[in-house]
Every structure is written in structure tokens, then in C-alpha cells.
Design an enzyme around this catalytic site. Structure first.
Site, PDB file in Angstrom:
ATOM      1  N   ALA A   1       0.852  -1.190   0.000  1.00 17.29           N
ATOM      2  CA  ALA A   1       0.000   0.000   0.000  1.00 17.29           C
ATOM      3  C   ALA A   1       0.889   1.241   0.000  1.00 17.29           C
ATOM      4  CB  ALA A   1      -0.907  -0.008   1.220  1.00 17.29           C
ATOM      5  N   LYS A   2       0.312   2.374  -0.206  1.00 17.75           N
ATOM      6  CA  LYS A   2       1.058   3.632  -0.147  1.00 17.75           C
ATOM      7  C   LYS A   2       0.067   4.762   0.023  1.00 17.75           C
ATOM      8  CE  LYS A   2       5.287   5.273  -0.534  1.00 17.75           C
ATOM      9  NZ  LYS A   2       6.521   4.661  -0.022  1.00 17.75           N
ATOM     10  N   GLY A   3       0.514   5.840   0.645  1.00 20.18           N
ATOM     11  CA  GLY A   3      -0.365   6.996   0.806  1.00 20.18           C
ATOM     12  C   GLY A   3       0.417   8.274   0.640  1.00 20.18           C
TER      13      GLY A   3
END
Ligand code: NAD
Length: 425
Positions: free
Chosen positions: A113-115
Site C-alpha cells: 500500500a502507499k499513501g
């Protein structure tokens, strides 16, 4: 790449397309089941949020934020939060894919995931950053959690940001939930060794490569680091500690070069006194592009993506290139570096020390039992060297470069898990 993918805005950014080209090459080489390959090209979920923040002068500014979960077959999503003016949904999605591949390569029970939030954190006050972090966390709160998706620091964020995220999430739920983020301060459940873990892992990967190539690392080994931030500075310190000479370093404003070696303690003091890196007195200033082309044994790009391209790859003069940053090298540059005989340690191998110690932090937090720093570093060394050896074996099996080999090793593990879990519904 097929046209459908190109037309999807989410996937149209240059970093995503670069990631897809690399994925395609790996899937073709290993003759992966096309149904699995197709699923890997798309993120599972992507969330766009607006983040209104009251700035210090009283006006409200609305920022755009994202959280993308690429693949959660192996476990909860895992990936950093980036605060930078160039953050986009497509870039975040590409970095989420990279996290999937990194976790799978290291056999971690975590997905990718990444944000991020598009903002210039360098120009924001502590109060503005805190309000931004708390509102962003509130907006993505239903998306994250210790069993769902666990953020960590990345460019522009740090331990303090993670403490604010943990506090905001805990306030919303009603009790302390340290496991919602990693890279936290020790006082709220962080792990010893996490702060320097990515840089430490970069140095470990260079040690593995040097051993593999029969190169001795000592004071005659010269090292250049682009991006003297959390990853770059700790990689430089570790390389220096094992006896190497750091001759060049840079940040976004430019770099410094001293062929006799830079004194890292003096650089720390210079930066602590709020001086720009490129005014450091015991060195000559160089631009970032000059820095990358300095003759050295080990080059560590640890800043942002797409720094080594087909335009400058032919002028890179190192023996080992360890990718501290995510995607610092474009796919077009890879064969040029390979033909020059440069030994490339790809990002998903070189910079996985951070996610590995994040995993250790998560495990320690779940058990409420914390290890000493020696144990953290020993475990990190063991997992890094085992994974390096696995990539070398795959390289020999498929006769490919290190990037492809790392991708194949990772996809092999992940695809087996995807196939054994089966397809729903
Ligand atoms: P950071 O914000 O602490 O440091 C980034 C550094 O790069 C700063 O010194 C900044 O001035 C410099 N920089 C920014 N743009 C630049 C440019 N165009 N040219 C030269 N220097 C530039 O960020 P970080 O956490 O050290 O992350 C650096 C890279 O490592 C990113 O690609 C990140 O995704 C990757 N990474 C970070 C971690 C982690 O644990 N922090 C883990 C894995 C990978």
C-alpha cells in the site's frame, strides 16, 4: 501495455507505466499465468480524500490526499505516507505496487500500500503539519488499521507524523492502538533500530553485493549519496562506520563533493544549525546531476524517482548502484547500466530494511515484547542476506539482470499464494 491500462487515469503516470513495463518483462520471462499477471497490474483499492487544513494565518487550504492498496494477498497493506508537492494518485499507486513486490520478495506476511498528500511540508509549520496529519488520518481511518493497512514514514514524514497518526486513529476508536502505524517513536511502541533501518538495510545490501563481487569495503571504497534525508544519511553513516569514505552527498538544493572524504559528524552539526547542505565549508558544491556522475565505487540514489534515465546512465561511473530511493532508475536506463558492468541492487531489495523492521515493530507490538537493537539488526542482516542470496540464485536460473531477478523471485512467491487462495467469487 494494453490501451485500456493507458486510458485509466489512475495508471497513466510515468512511474506507474515504468512499473508496468518492468512487471510485464518479469511476468513474460517467468511465463507467469496471464490471469495472475493481469491482476497484479491493477491496485485493489484507491481512495482520494480532500484534506481541509486551517493554516497559521487563519485561512483554510484544501489539500488532496490518497491511500492506495495494491495487493493484500499475503496480509495487511503496508507502505509509507509521502508529503511532497509532486504526489499524485498514479504515483501513489505505482509505489503501492512496489510495496507489494518488496514485501513478497522478503517473504513478509504483508501486502502493498502507499499513501500521500500533495503539499510542501518543508514550508509548513509544525502546527499546520499536525492539523494536516490529523485530518488526513481521519479521512482514511476506515481504510487503515493494524489488521487492514499499516502506514509508515516516507518522504516528508517522520516519527512525529506517525505518533500523530497513531493518536488520531486511537482517539477515533477509543483506546490506544499502536499497531496502526510503524516507524513510531519508542515511547508509543516503536522499535529500536527502525529510524535507521532503511539506510542500514541499504548498507547491508552493499555488503552482500561486495562479498558476491569479491570487492573489499574499506577506506579506499568511495561512496556517493544522493538525497541526504532519513534513508541517505543513515546509509552514509553505516557505510562510513564499516570504513568506507563518503565523497559526495546532496539534497534537493544541490550537493557537496570532497574526494578526500566528508566528515559526517560535521555535516550533522552544519545541518542541525539550519545551514543548507550545499554551503558545507569542507567541500566543493556540485549540482545533483554532477553528483550522480561522480566517479565512485558505490552510488546510493536515496532521493526521489527517475533520477537515472537513458539520458545520464552512460555517464554513471560507479561499480555498485544501490537503490535507496524507490524507482530512482528508469527501465530504459537499466540495460545501459548493465552493459557498463554496473552491479545494480534494485529498490525492492536494497531499501527493504525499512519495511522489514516495520514488520519487526508490528510483531513486537502485537506480542507486547520488545527486542534490543542488536537483535533487530541481527534479524535484519539475516533476512537481507538470505534474500540477496535468493535473488542471485534466481538470476543464475533465468540469466537476467538483478532487477528482473528480484521481481521474478517476488512474483513467484506472491503468485503461489494468489493461486492457492484461489479466485473469489
Ligand atoms: P526524506 O524526506 O527524509 O529525504 C529525502 C531527501 O532527498 C532530502 O534530503 C531531500 O532534500 C532530497 N531530495 C528531494 N528531492 C530531491 C531531488 N530532486 N534531488 C536530490 N535530492 C532530493 O525521505 P526518505 O524517507 O529518506 O526517502 C527517500 C527515498 O527513499 C524515497 O524514494 C522513499 O520512497 C524511499 N524509501 C524510504 C523509506 C523510509 O523508511 N523512509 C523506506 C524505503 C524507501
Amino acid at each position: 501495455m494494453n490501451n485500456e491500462l493507458l486510458n485509466m487515469e489512475l495508471l497513466s503516470g510515468p512511474l506507474y507505466q515504468n512499473a508496468i513495463r518492468q512487471l510485464d518483462l518479469a511476468c513474460d520471462t517467468m511465463k507467469l499465468d496471464p490471469n495472475v499477471a493481469a491482476r497484479l497490474k491493477y491496485p485493489k483499492r484507491a481512495l482520494i480524500v480532500s484534506v481541509p487544513v486551517r493554516m497559521d494565518d487563519g485561512h483554510i487550504k484544501v489539500f488532496e490526499g490518497y491511500r492506495v492498496q495494491h495487493n493484500m494477498t499475503l496480509g495487511p497493506g503496508k507502505g509509507g505516507i509521502r508529503y511532497h508537492p509532486s504526489v499524485t494518485l498514479s504515483e501513489t499507486a505505482a509505489l503501492a505496487m512496489l510495496m507489494t513486490l518488496k514485501c513478497a520478495l522478503f517473504g513478509l506476511p504483508l501486502g502493498g500500500a502507499k499513501g500521500g498528500v500533495r503539499c510542501n511540508a518543508n514550508h509548513m509549520s509544525r502546527g499546520e503539519k499536525q492539523r494536516l496529519t490529523r485530518r488526513y488520518t481521519t479521512e482514511i481511518a476506515n481504510f487503515i488499521g493494524p489488521d487492514k493497512d499499516i502506514p509508515a514514514p516516507d518522504i516528508g514524514t517522520d516519527e512525529q507524523t506517525m505518533a500523530w497518526m497513531m493518536d488520531t486513529y486511537s482517539q477515533l476508536i477509543g483506546f490506544a492502538i499502536p499497531g496502526v502505524v510503524t516507524g513510531k517513536p519508542l515511547e508509543v511502541g516503536g522499535s529500536l533500530g527502525r529510524t535507521d533501518s532503511t539506510g542500514q538495510g541499504v548498507a547491508y545490501s552493499v555488503m552482500c553485493a561486495a562479498k558476491h563481487l569479491g570487492i573489499t569495503l574499506d577506506k579506499n571504497t568511495t561512496v556517493v549519496v544522493q538525497g541526504y534525508g532519513k534513508v541517505g544519511a543513515s546509509a552514509a553513516r553505516k557505510m562510513n562506520k564499516i570504513g568506507c569514505t563518503i565523497i559526495g552527498a546532496s539534497d534537493e538544493n544541490g550537493g557537496i563533493y570532497n574526494p578526500k572524504g566528508l566528515d559526517l559528524q560535521k555535516i550533522s552539526d552544519h545541518l542541525a544549525a539550519k545551514n543548507p547542505l550545499n554551503t558545507f565549508p569542507d567541500a566543493e558544491p556540485v549540482t545533483n546531476s554532477e553528483l550522480l556522475e561522480l566517479k565512485c565505487d558505490v552510488l546510493i540514489p536515496a532521493a526521489v524517482e527517475s533520477q537515472i534515465t537513458e539520458k545520464n546512465a552512460a555517464r554513471i561511473k560507479c561499480k555498485i548502484l544501490a537503490e535507496g530511493a524507490n524507482s530512482p532508475t528508469t527501465q530504459e536506463a537499466d540495460p545501459i547500466l548493465y552493459d557498463k558492468g554496473i552491479f545494480l541492487i534494485p529498490d525492492i531489495l536494497a531499501n527493504a530494511g525499512g519495511v522489514t523492521v516495520s514488520y519487526f515493530e508490528w510483531v513486537q507490538g502485537l506480542q507486547k515484547f520488545f527486542w534490543d537493537e542488536k537483535e533487530v539488526n541481527n534479524r535484519l542482516w539475516n533476512i537481507m542476506s538470505d534474500t540477496f542470496d535468493k535473488v542471485i540464485l534466481t538470476q543464475k536460473e533465468f540469466k537476467v539482470n538483478m532487477r528482473l531477478s528480484a521481481l521474478i523471485s517476488s512474483i513467484r512467491h506472491l503468485s503461489k499464494a494468489m493461486l492457492v487462495r484461489g479466485f473469489f467469487p
